[in-house]
Design a protein around this motif. Structure first.
Motif, PDB file in Angstrom:
ATOM      1  N   VAL A 246     -25.051  59.436  23.234  1.00 40.87           N
ATOM      2  CA  VAL A 246     -24.162  58.275  23.136  1.00 40.87           C
ATOM      3  C   VAL A 246     -24.801  57.080  23.840  1.00 40.87           C
ATOM      4  CG1 VAL A 246     -22.078  59.702  22.938  1.00 40.87           C
ATOM      5  CG2 VAL A 246     -22.762  58.830  25.172  1.00 40.87           C
TER       6      VAL A 246
ATOM      7  N   GLY B 148     -26.158  54.167  26.097  1.00 37.16           N
ATOM      8  CA  GLY B 148     -26.364  53.921  27.516  1.00 37.16           C
ATOM      9  C   GLY B 148     -26.783  55.125  28.353  1.00 37.16           C
TER      10      GLY B 148
ATOM     11  N   LYS C 282     -31.588  57.210  26.444  1.00 38.19           N
ATOM     12  CA  LYS C 282     -32.458  57.672  25.356  1.00 38.19           C
ATOM     13  C   LYS C 282     -33.782  56.911  25.303  1.00 38.19           C
ATOM     14  CE  LYS C 282     -29.364  56.664  22.278  1.00 38.19           C
ATOM     15  NZ  LYS C 282     -28.277  56.320  23.210  1.00 38.19           N
ATOM     16  N   THR C 283     -33.696  55.582  25.276  1.00 35.73           N
ATOM     17  CA  THR C 283     -34.906  54.773  25.105  1.00 35.73           C
ATOM     18  C   THR C 283     -35.830  54.939  26.311  1.00 35.73           C
ATOM     19  OG1 THR C 283     -33.580  53.233  23.814  1.00 35.73           O
ATOM     20  CG2 THR C 283     -35.737  52.456  24.571  1.00 35.73           C
TER      21      THR C 283
ATOM     22  N   LYS D  90     -40.654  57.293  28.886  1.00 37.71           N
ATOM     23  CA  LYS D  90     -41.234  58.165  29.925  1.00 37.71           C
ATOM     24  C   LYS D  90     -41.993  59.333  29.298  1.00 37.71           C
ATOM     25  CE  LYS D  90     -37.450  57.770  33.381  1.00 37.71           C
ATOM     26  NZ  LYS D  90     -36.234  58.530  33.800  1.00 37.71           N
TER      27      LYS D  90
ATOM     28  N   ASP E 283     -33.298  53.089  16.586  1.00 38.14           N
ATOM     29  CA  ASP E 283     -32.077  52.367  16.952  1.00 38.14           C
ATOM     30  C   ASP E 283     -32.168  50.978  16.340  1.00 38.14           C
ATOM     31  OD1 ASP E 283     -29.958  51.001  17.994  1.00 38.14           O
ATOM     32  OD2 ASP E 283     -30.425  51.383  20.101  1.00 38.14           O
TER      33      ASP E 283
ATOM     34  N   GLN F  31     -37.175  46.742  23.483  1.00 35.17           N
ATOM     35  CA  GLN F  31     -37.252  47.612  24.665  1.00 35.17           C
ATOM     36  C   GLN F  31     -38.281  48.726  24.442  1.00 35.17           C
ATOM     37  OE1 GLN F  31     -33.503  49.552  25.394  1.00 35.17           O
ATOM     38  NE2 GLN F  31     -34.156  50.477  27.330  1.00 35.17           N
TER      39      GLN F  31
ATOM     40  N   ARG G 158     -24.524  54.178  18.868  1.00 37.50           N
ATOM     41  CA  ARG G 158     -23.334  53.693  18.133  1.00 37.50           C
ATOM     42  C   ARG G 158     -23.817  52.881  16.936  1.00 37.50           C
ATOM     43  NH1 ARG G 158     -22.328  49.062  22.715  1.00 37.50           N
ATOM     44  NH2 ARG G 158     -24.559  49.001  23.004  1.00 37.50           N
TER      45      ARG G 158
ATOM     46  N   LYS H 147     -30.565  60.312  34.916  1.00 37.85           N
ATOM     47  CA  LYS H 147     -29.800  59.695  36.021  1.00 37.85           C
ATOM     48  C   LYS H 147     -29.280  60.705  37.034  1.00 37.85           C
ATOM     49  CE  LYS H 147     -28.220  56.230  32.709  1.00 37.85           C
ATOM     50  NZ  LYS H 147     -27.169  55.316  32.327  1.00 37.85           N
TER      51      LYS H 147
ATOM     52  N   GLY I  37     -34.946  58.735  38.050  1.00 35.23           N
ATOM     53  CA  GLY I  37     -35.261  57.352  38.393  1.00 35.23           C
ATOM     54  C   GLY I  37     -35.687  56.614  37.137  1.00 35.23           C
ATOM     55  N   GLU I  38     -36.011  55.328  37.290  1.00 32.39           N
ATOM     56  CA  GLU I  38     -36.290  54.511  36.116  1.00 32.39           C
ATOM     57  C   GLU I  38     -37.764  54.416  35.751  1.00 32.39           C
ATOM     58  OE1 GLU I  38     -33.214  51.182  35.484  1.00 32.39           O
ATOM     59  OE2 GLU I  38     -33.545  51.244  37.655  1.00 32.39           O
TER      60      GLU I  38
HETATM   61  N1  LIG Z   1     -31.590  55.738  38.000  1.00 32.00           N
HETATM   62  C1  LIG Z   1     -31.910  56.087  36.754  1.00 32.00           C
HETATM   63  N2  LIG Z   1     -31.715  55.213  35.747  1.00 32.00           N
HETATM   64  C2  LIG Z   1     -32.023  55.593  34.483  1.00 32.00           C
HETATM   65  C3  LIG Z   1     -32.549  56.879  34.196  1.00 32.00           C
HETATM   66  N3  LIG Z   1     -32.739  56.961  32.852  1.00 32.00           N
HETATM   67  C4  LIG Z   1     -32.357  55.768  32.335  1.00 32.00           C
HETATM   68  N4  LIG Z   1     -31.914  54.936  33.303  1.00 32.00           N
HETATM   69  C5  LIG Z   1     -31.377  53.565  33.175  1.00 32.00           C
HETATM   70  O1  LIG Z   1     -30.193  53.616  32.385  1.00 32.00           O
HETATM   71  C6  LIG Z   1     -30.050  52.417  31.622  1.00 32.00           C
HETATM   72  C7  LIG Z   1     -29.819  52.747  30.155  1.00 32.00           C
HETATM   73  O2  LIG Z   1     -30.992  53.366  29.657  1.00 32.00           O
HETATM   74  P1  LIG Z   1     -31.445  53.266  28.142  1.00 32.00           P
HETATM   75  O3  LIG Z   1     -32.693  54.081  28.047  1.00 32.00           O
HETATM   76  O4  LIG Z   1     -31.498  51.893  27.666  1.00 32.00           O
HETATM   77  O5  LIG Z   1     -30.241  54.043  27.452  1.00 32.00           O
HETATM   78  P2  LIG Z   1     -29.996  54.266  25.888  1.00 32.00           P
HETATM   79  O6  LIG Z   1     -29.367  55.600  25.736  1.00 32.00           O
HETATM   80  O7  LIG Z   1     -31.229  54.018  25.124  1.00 32.00           O
HETATM   81  O8  LIG Z   1     -28.914  53.126  25.590  1.00 32.00           O
HETATM   82  P3  LIG Z   1     -28.483  52.517  24.152  1.00 32.00           P
HETATM   83  O9  LIG Z   1     -29.733  52.228  23.410  1.00 32.00           O
HETATM   84  O10 LIG Z   1     -27.683  51.299  24.494  1.00 32.00           O
HETATM   85  O11 LIG Z   1     -27.639  53.567  23.487  1.00 32.00           O
HETATM   86  C8  LIG Z   1     -31.312  51.611  31.878  1.00 32.00           C
HETATM   87  O12 LIG Z   1     -31.032  50.649  32.852  1.00 32.00           O
HETATM   88  C9  LIG Z   1     -32.296  52.643  32.409  1.00 32.00           C
HETATM   89  O13 LIG Z   1     -33.283  52.091  33.243  1.00 32.00           O
HETATM   90  C10 LIG Z   1     -32.735  57.801  35.304  1.00 32.00           C
HETATM   91  O14 LIG Z   1     -33.166  58.962  35.166  1.00 32.00           O
HETATM   92  N5  LIG Z   1     -32.398  57.347  36.538  1.00 32.00           N
END
Ligand SMILES: Nc1nc2c(ncn2[C@@H]2O[C@H](COP(=O)(O)OP(=O)(O)OP(=O)(O)O)[C@@H](O)[C@H]2O)c(=O)[nH]1
Ligand SMILES: [Mg+2]
Length: 307
Positions: free
Chosen positions: A109, A111, A114-115, A120, A138, A147, A194, A255, A282-283
């Protein structure tokens, strides 16, 4: 680095919660009372260990106390470590796939990470000498492709993307075709969490999966569901839904550094039977670790280092 490895640091909050509770409950050697058991049970539940796993763990603790006649913090910790490791190992591991290119579809879902996980993973595969293609499946947000481009540039992976608003299945197809032409080793397909229209996300993702198989029979070789560790038990409901609709071969728990509820790992592996394949702590590009039950349990419950 001892027990407090990078994983240990990522798990610091959960570790503090669980070890703190065990320490408070069991200072030194003493008989474990039903009240103490209840408190330990509450600590495990508040770390998101999950009801089914908690009852297995507590049964093992009570049994060991029955046999020994008393309990101290280190014996309770040892029992928890043993049973947690067993439960974590129980998540079925997928057969290793040797296809080239190896196609990995990432779902989850919005946020959840995934990206970032795609970036990584790409970084780690490139570092291991693999040629990697990232696919911007996406097409919901224009920024999503951007991104992924940034990750591709940062880690040295090719990025295949279409116009925003395009058909995710079409870019997935092109991604595999490009990977075959470039003799890539790994294809990582990012997807949206989404959609613009009311059309069904699961339906769309099923189509992406089917299309990957048309571009390369047998693909995708892995379907990794990304879950956000900070959402706790809601993640389990998501996992069930995605698994039923699309079929998941493993979970990436992102996370984990942001929560005191790292016990969610046990819920996924133990209650759901899905293997946790990677954890995000971490990021940064280095903040994704292949999941190892022993290392995880050691980071969570290992002897606190002398200070
Ligand atoms: N602290 C921390 N932050 C993370 C981790 N993985 C991702 N993030 C953060 O979480 C936020 C969302 O990450 P995305 O990779 O954009 O998530 P997504 O699932 O692709 O989101 P959508 O494309 O909007 O569906 C970003 O600010 C990332 O840096 C992690 O393992 N630890
Ligand atoms: Mg994304």
């Amino acid at each position: 680095m001892g027990v407090l490895s990078r994983l240990g640091l990522g798990l610091a909050k959960t570790r503090e919660g669980l070890l703190g509770a065990i320490r408070r409950l069991l200072p030194g050697s003493r008989k474990i009372t039903p009240e103490l058991c209840e408190e330990l049970e509450a600590a495990l539940l508040s770390a998101d260990v999950g009801a089914a796993s908690v009852s297995v763990l507590m049964e093992a603790v009570r049994e060991s106390v029955r046999q020994a006649g008393e309990a101290d913090a280190s014996s309770v910790r040892a029992v928890l470590k043993k049973v947690m490791t067993e439960r974590l190992r129980a998540g079925k591991q997928a057969e290793p796939v040797t296809a080239v290119p190896h196609v990995i579809l990432l779902l989850g879902v919005n946020g959840v990470g995934k990206t970032t996980t795609a970036g990584k993973l790409a970084g780690q595969f490139v570092k291991a000498g693999k040629r990697v293609v990232l696919v911007a499946g996406d097409t919901f947000r224009a920024a999503a492709g951007e991104q992924l481009e940034i990750w591709g540039r940062r880690v040295g992976a090719d990025v295949i993307r279409h116009q925003a608003g395009g058909d995710p299945a079409a870019v997935a197809y092109d991604g595999v075709v490009a990977a075959l032409a470039r003799k890539a080793d790994i294809v990582l397909v990012d997807t949206a969490g989404r959609l613009h229209t009311k059309s069904n996300l699961m339906e769309e993702l099923r189509k992406v999966k089917r299309t990957l198989g048309k571009a390369l029979p047998g693909a995708p070789h892995d379907v990794l569901l990304v879950l956000d560790a900070t959402v706790g038990q809601n993640g389990l409901a998501q996992a069930r839904q995605f698994h039923e609709a699309i079929g998941v071969t493993g979970v990436v728990l992102a996370k984990l550094d942001g929560t005191a509820r790292g016990g969610i790992v046990l819920s996924i592996a133990g209650d759901l039977g899905l293997p946790v394949r990677y954890v995000g702590v971490g990021e940064g590009v280095g903040d994704l670790q292949a999941f190892d039950p022993e290392a995880f349990v050691e980071a969570l419950l290992g002897e606190p280092e002398e200070s």
